[in-house]
Design a protein around this motif. Structure first.
Motif, PDB file in Angstrom:
ATOM      1  N   ARG A  38       0.841  -1.205   0.000  1.00 42.91           N
ATOM      2  CA  ARG A  38       0.000   0.000   0.000  1.00 42.91           C
ATOM      3  C   ARG A  38       0.878   1.259   0.000  1.00 42.91           C
ATOM      4  O   ARG A  38       0.620   2.217  -0.733  1.00 42.91           O
ATOM      5  CB  ARG A  38      -0.923  -0.009   1.225  1.00 42.91           C
ATOM      6  CG  ARG A  38      -1.689   1.268   1.447  1.00 42.91           C
ATOM      7  CD  ARG A  38      -2.785   1.441   0.400  1.00 42.91           C
ATOM      8  NE  ARG A  38      -3.635   2.555   0.779  1.00 42.91           N
ATOM      9  CZ  ARG A  38      -3.753   3.658   0.072  1.00 42.91           C
ATOM     10  NH1 ARG A  38      -3.105   3.785  -1.051  1.00 42.91           N
ATOM     11  NH2 ARG A  38      -4.540   4.619   0.464  1.00 42.91           N
ATOM     12  N   GLU A  39       1.925   1.262   0.830  1.00 42.09           N
ATOM     13  CA  GLU A  39       2.846   2.405   0.876  1.00 42.09           C
ATOM     14  C   GLU A  39       3.548   2.592  -0.467  1.00 42.09           C
ATOM     15  O   GLU A  39       3.709   3.720  -0.941  1.00 42.09           O
ATOM     16  CB  GLU A  39       3.875   2.215   2.003  1.00 42.09           C
ATOM     17  CG  GLU A  39       3.272   2.342   3.387  1.00 42.09           C
ATOM     18  CD  GLU A  39       4.214   1.883   4.502  1.00 42.09           C
ATOM     19  OE1 GLU A  39       5.388   1.554   4.205  1.00 42.09           O
ATOM     20  OE2 GLU A  39       3.763   1.843   5.650  1.00 42.09           O
ATOM     21  N   ARG A  40       3.963   1.502  -1.079  1.00 42.63           N
ATOM     22  CA  ARG A  40       4.614   1.566  -2.391  1.00 42.63           C
ATOM     23  C   ARG A  40       3.638   2.108  -3.438  1.00 42.63           C
ATOM     24  O   ARG A  40       3.992   2.951  -4.260  1.00 42.63           O
ATOM     25  CB  ARG A  40       5.129   0.188  -2.793  1.00 42.63           C
ATOM     26  CG  ARG A  40       5.975   0.226  -4.054  1.00 42.63           C
ATOM     27  CD  ARG A  40       6.559  -1.130  -4.413  1.00 42.63           C
ATOM     28  NE  ARG A  40       7.466  -1.575  -3.365  1.00 42.63           N
ATOM     29  CZ  ARG A  40       7.455  -2.806  -2.834  1.00 42.63           C
ATOM     30  NH1 ARG A  40       6.603  -3.701  -3.263  1.00 42.63           N
ATOM     31  NH2 ARG A  40       8.287  -3.132  -1.886  1.00 42.63           N
ATOM     32  N   ALA A  41       2.401   1.611  -3.386  1.00 38.99           N
ATOM     33  CA  ALA A  41       1.393   2.079  -4.344  1.00 38.99           C
ATOM     34  C   ALA A  41       1.109   3.571  -4.130  1.00 38.99           C
ATOM     35  O   ALA A  41       0.960   4.327  -5.092  1.00 38.99           O
ATOM     36  CB  ALA A  41       0.104   1.268  -4.207  1.00 38.99           C
ATOM     37  N   ALA A  42       1.070   4.007  -2.867  1.00 39.40           N
ATOM     38  CA  ALA A  42       0.838   5.428  -2.583  1.00 39.40           C
ATOM     39  C   ALA A  42       2.007   6.269  -3.108  1.00 39.40           C
ATOM     40  O   ALA A  42       1.806   7.344  -3.670  1.00 39.40           O
ATOM     41  CB  ALA A  42       0.645   5.647  -1.087  1.00 39.40           C
ATOM     42  N   SER A  43       3.229   5.769  -2.917  1.00 34.18           N
ATOM     43  CA  SER A  43       4.414   6.463  -3.422  1.00 34.18           C
ATOM     44  C   SER A  43       4.386   6.527  -4.951  1.00 34.18           C
ATOM     45  O   SER A  43       4.669   7.571  -5.547  1.00 34.18           O
ATOM     46  CB  SER A  43       5.679   5.754  -2.939  1.00 34.18           C
ATOM     47  OG  SER A  43       6.818   6.334  -3.512  1.00 34.18           O
ATOM     48  N   ASP A  44       4.060   5.398  -5.584  1.00 39.72           N
ATOM     49  CA  ASP A  44       3.948   5.363  -7.051  1.00 39.72           C
ATOM     50  C   ASP A  44       2.855   6.311  -7.534  1.00 39.72           C
ATOM     51  O   ASP A  44       3.019   6.986  -8.566  1.00 39.72           O
ATOM     52  CB  ASP A  44       3.654   3.943  -7.542  1.00 39.72           C
ATOM     53  CG  ASP A  44       4.841   3.012  -7.417  1.00 39.72           C
ATOM     54  OD1 ASP A  44       5.956   3.497  -7.144  1.00 39.72           O
ATOM     55  OD2 ASP A  44       4.645   1.783  -7.582  1.00 39.72           O
ATOM     56  N   LEU A  45       1.766   6.368  -6.790  1.00 47.80           N
ATOM     57  CA  LEU A  45       0.669   7.262  -7.145  1.00 47.80           C
ATOM     58  C   LEU A  45       1.134   8.719  -7.074  1.00 47.80           C
ATOM     59  O   LEU A  45       0.869   9.510  -7.978  1.00 47.80           O
ATOM     60  CB  LEU A  45      -0.519   7.045  -6.210  1.00 47.80           C
ATOM     61  CG  LEU A  45      -1.709   7.990  -6.388  1.00 47.80           C
ATOM     62  CD1 LEU A  45      -2.276   7.880  -7.797  1.00 47.80           C
ATOM     63  CD2 LEU A  45      -2.769   7.688  -5.350  1.00 47.80           C
ATOM     64  N   GLN A  46       1.852   9.061  -6.016  1.00 50.41           N
ATOM     65  CA  GLN A  46       2.359  10.423  -5.879  1.00 50.41           C
ATOM     66  C   GLN A  46       3.321  10.764  -7.014  1.00 50.41           C
ATOM     67  O   GLN A  46       3.258  11.838  -7.604  1.00 50.41           O
ATOM     68  CB  GLN A  46       3.059  10.602  -4.519  1.00 50.41           C
ATOM     69  CG  GLN A  46       3.556  12.007  -4.290  1.00 50.41           C
ATOM     70  CD  GLN A  46       2.446  13.045  -4.295  1.00 50.41           C
ATOM     71  OE1 GLN A  46       1.373  12.810  -3.761  1.00 50.41           O
ATOM     72  NE2 GLN A  46       2.685  14.188  -4.917  1.00 50.41           N
ATOM     73  N   GLU A  47       4.203   9.824  -7.343  1.00 51.99           N
ATOM     74  CA  GLU A  47       5.156  10.044  -8.440  1.00 51.99           C
ATOM     75  C   GLU A  47       4.422  10.206  -9.770  1.00 51.99           C
ATOM     76  O   GLU A  47       4.737  11.087 -10.564  1.00 51.99           O
ATOM     77  CB  GLU A  47       6.136   8.881  -8.527  1.00 51.99           C
ATOM     78  CG  GLU A  47       7.173   9.048  -9.604  1.00 51.99           C
ATOM     79  CD  GLU A  47       8.119   7.852  -9.726  1.00 51.99           C
ATOM     80  OE1 GLU A  47       8.857   7.814 -10.716  1.00 51.99           O
ATOM     81  OE2 GLU A  47       8.103   6.970  -8.858  1.00 51.99           O
ATOM     82  N   ALA A  48       3.423   9.346  -9.994  1.00 52.23           N
ATOM     83  CA  ALA A  48       2.653   9.430 -11.240  1.00 52.23           C
ATOM     84  C   ALA A  48       1.886  10.749 -11.301  1.00 52.23           C
ATOM     85  O   ALA A  48       1.789  11.370 -12.370  1.00 52.23           O
ATOM     86  CB  ALA A  48       1.691   8.252 -11.353  1.00 52.23           C
ATOM     87  N   ALA A  49       1.352  11.197 -10.169  1.00 53.53           N
ATOM     88  CA  ALA A  49       0.626  12.470 -10.146  1.00 53.53           C
ATOM     89  C   ALA A  49       1.572  13.626 -10.463  1.00 53.53           C
ATOM     90  O   ALA A  49       1.222  14.540 -11.219  1.00 53.53           O
ATOM     91  CB  ALA A  49      -0.035  12.671  -8.776  1.00 53.53           C
ATOM     92  N   THR A  50       2.776  13.582  -9.901  1.00 52.14           N
ATOM     93  CA  THR A  50       3.772  14.616 -10.184  1.00 52.14           C
ATOM     94  C   THR A  50       4.151  14.600 -11.658  1.00 52.14           C
ATOM     95  O   THR A  50       4.221  15.653 -12.305  1.00 52.14           O
ATOM     96  CB  THR A  50       5.027  14.399  -9.305  1.00 52.14           C
ATOM     97  OG1 THR A  50       4.635  14.476  -7.934  1.00 52.14           O
ATOM     98  CG2 THR A  50       6.087  15.438  -9.590  1.00 52.14           C
ATOM     99  N   ASN A  51       4.400  13.410 -12.201  1.00 47.79           N
ATOM    100  CA  ASN A  51       4.734  13.282 -13.627  1.00 47.79           C
ATOM    101  C   ASN A  51       3.593  13.770 -14.510  1.00 47.79           C
ATOM    102  O   ASN A  51       3.819  14.416 -15.540  1.00 47.79           O
ATOM    103  CB  ASN A  51       5.091  11.836 -13.967  1.00 47.79           C
ATOM    104  CG  ASN A  51       6.399  11.397 -13.356  1.00 47.79           C
ATOM    105  OD1 ASN A  51       7.217  12.216 -12.950  1.00 47.79           O
ATOM    106  ND2 ASN A  51       6.606  10.100 -13.253  1.00 47.79           N
ATOM    107  N   LEU A  52       2.379  13.447 -14.087  1.00 45.78           N
ATOM    108  CA  LEU A  52       1.206  13.871 -14.845  1.00 45.78           C
ATOM    109  C   LEU A  52       1.102  15.395 -14.850  1.00 45.78           C
ATOM    110  O   LEU A  52       0.897  16.011 -15.904  1.00 45.78           O
ATOM    111  CB  LEU A  52      -0.066  13.267 -14.250  1.00 45.78           C
ATOM    112  CG  LEU A  52      -1.395  13.677 -14.881  1.00 45.78           C
ATOM    113  CD1 LEU A  52      -1.446  13.255 -16.339  1.00 45.78           C
ATOM    114  CD2 LEU A  52      -2.545  13.075 -14.111  1.00 45.78           C
ATOM    115  N   ASP A  53       1.276  16.012 -13.686  1.00 40.15           N
ATOM    116  CA  ASP A  53       1.218  17.473 -13.609  1.00 40.15           C
ATOM    117  C   ASP A  53       2.300  18.112 -14.472  1.00 40.15           C
ATOM    118  O   ASP A  53       2.053  19.087 -15.178  1.00 40.15           O
ATOM    119  CB  ASP A  53       1.370  17.940 -12.155  1.00 40.15           C
ATOM    120  CG  ASP A  53       0.155  17.608 -11.301  1.00 40.15           C
ATOM    121  OD1 ASP A  53      -0.912  17.307 -11.877  1.00 40.15           O
ATOM    122  OD2 ASP A  53       0.282  17.639 -10.062  1.00 40.15           O
TER     123      ASP A  53
END
Length: 181
Positions: free
Chosen positions: A44-59
């Motif tokens: 879950r922590e890894r997925a949250a980290s990946d989500l944050q990274e993907a959101a940053t990349n998306l922005d």
């Protein structure tokens, strides 16, 4: 009867003991469940980290894409202004040449023109010359603007669109994975 997977860690009663309802009879080992829970938390922590990274990349991809689109719009507007200036210059040139021909026709024919007509023809020629010079100046200014706008090629814009789409897809995928955890 209850069927629960696990290993017995200890037995709380002995043969022949009297038991009461709700009394613990044995203790099951929670090591396997603890390990499973910790793995789930890490995932879950890894997925949250990946989500944050993907959101940053998306922005980032979105901002870059929008900047390129704005740049393309500025180029398109500058190009439109340039094209219009070229047309205006050509019209002014044609008007000036036509007026000049009329002036030269009267002047070369030796025909006397009434004073008012001479003044009108001369004035029309001078106005046409001014319009031509102005149109030519506007054409040059528009041309400079078109040349100064740094527009990326369509391939580069398409590349940013693809990056934005990929980042957005990754963001959605990670969001769904994180929600399942």
């Amino acid at each position: 009867y209850s069927n629960v997977p696990g290993q017995v860690e200890s037995i709380a009663i002995s043969p022949g003991d009297v038991v009461t309802p709700g009394q613990a009879l044995l203790k099951l080992s929670s090591k396997k469940l603890d390990t499973e829970l910790r793995r789930s938390q890490i995932a879950r922590e890894r997925a949250a980290s990946d989500l944050q990274e993907a959101a940053t990349n998306l922005d980032s991809a979105k901002a870059t894409y929008e900047a390129k689109v704005r740049q393309a719009q500025v180029y398109s507007e500058a190009k439109g202004s340039y094209d219009q200036a070229v047309i205006n210059e050509r019209l002014a040139q044609a008007k000036m040449e036509q007026t000049k021909k009329t002036w030269e026709k009267w002047k070369g024919a030796g025909t006397s023109m009434p004073g008012q007509e001479v003044w009108q023809a001369k004035n029309a020629f001078e106005n046409a010359s001014i319009e031509f010079d102005l149109a030519k100046s506007r054409t040059e200014a528009a041309k400079s603007k078109v040349e100064s706008v740094a527009i990326s090629s369509q391939d580069e814009i398409d590349s940013y669109k693809a990056k934005y789409g990929a980042a957005e897809s990754r963001h959605e995928s990670i969001s769904k994975s994180a929600d399942r955890c």
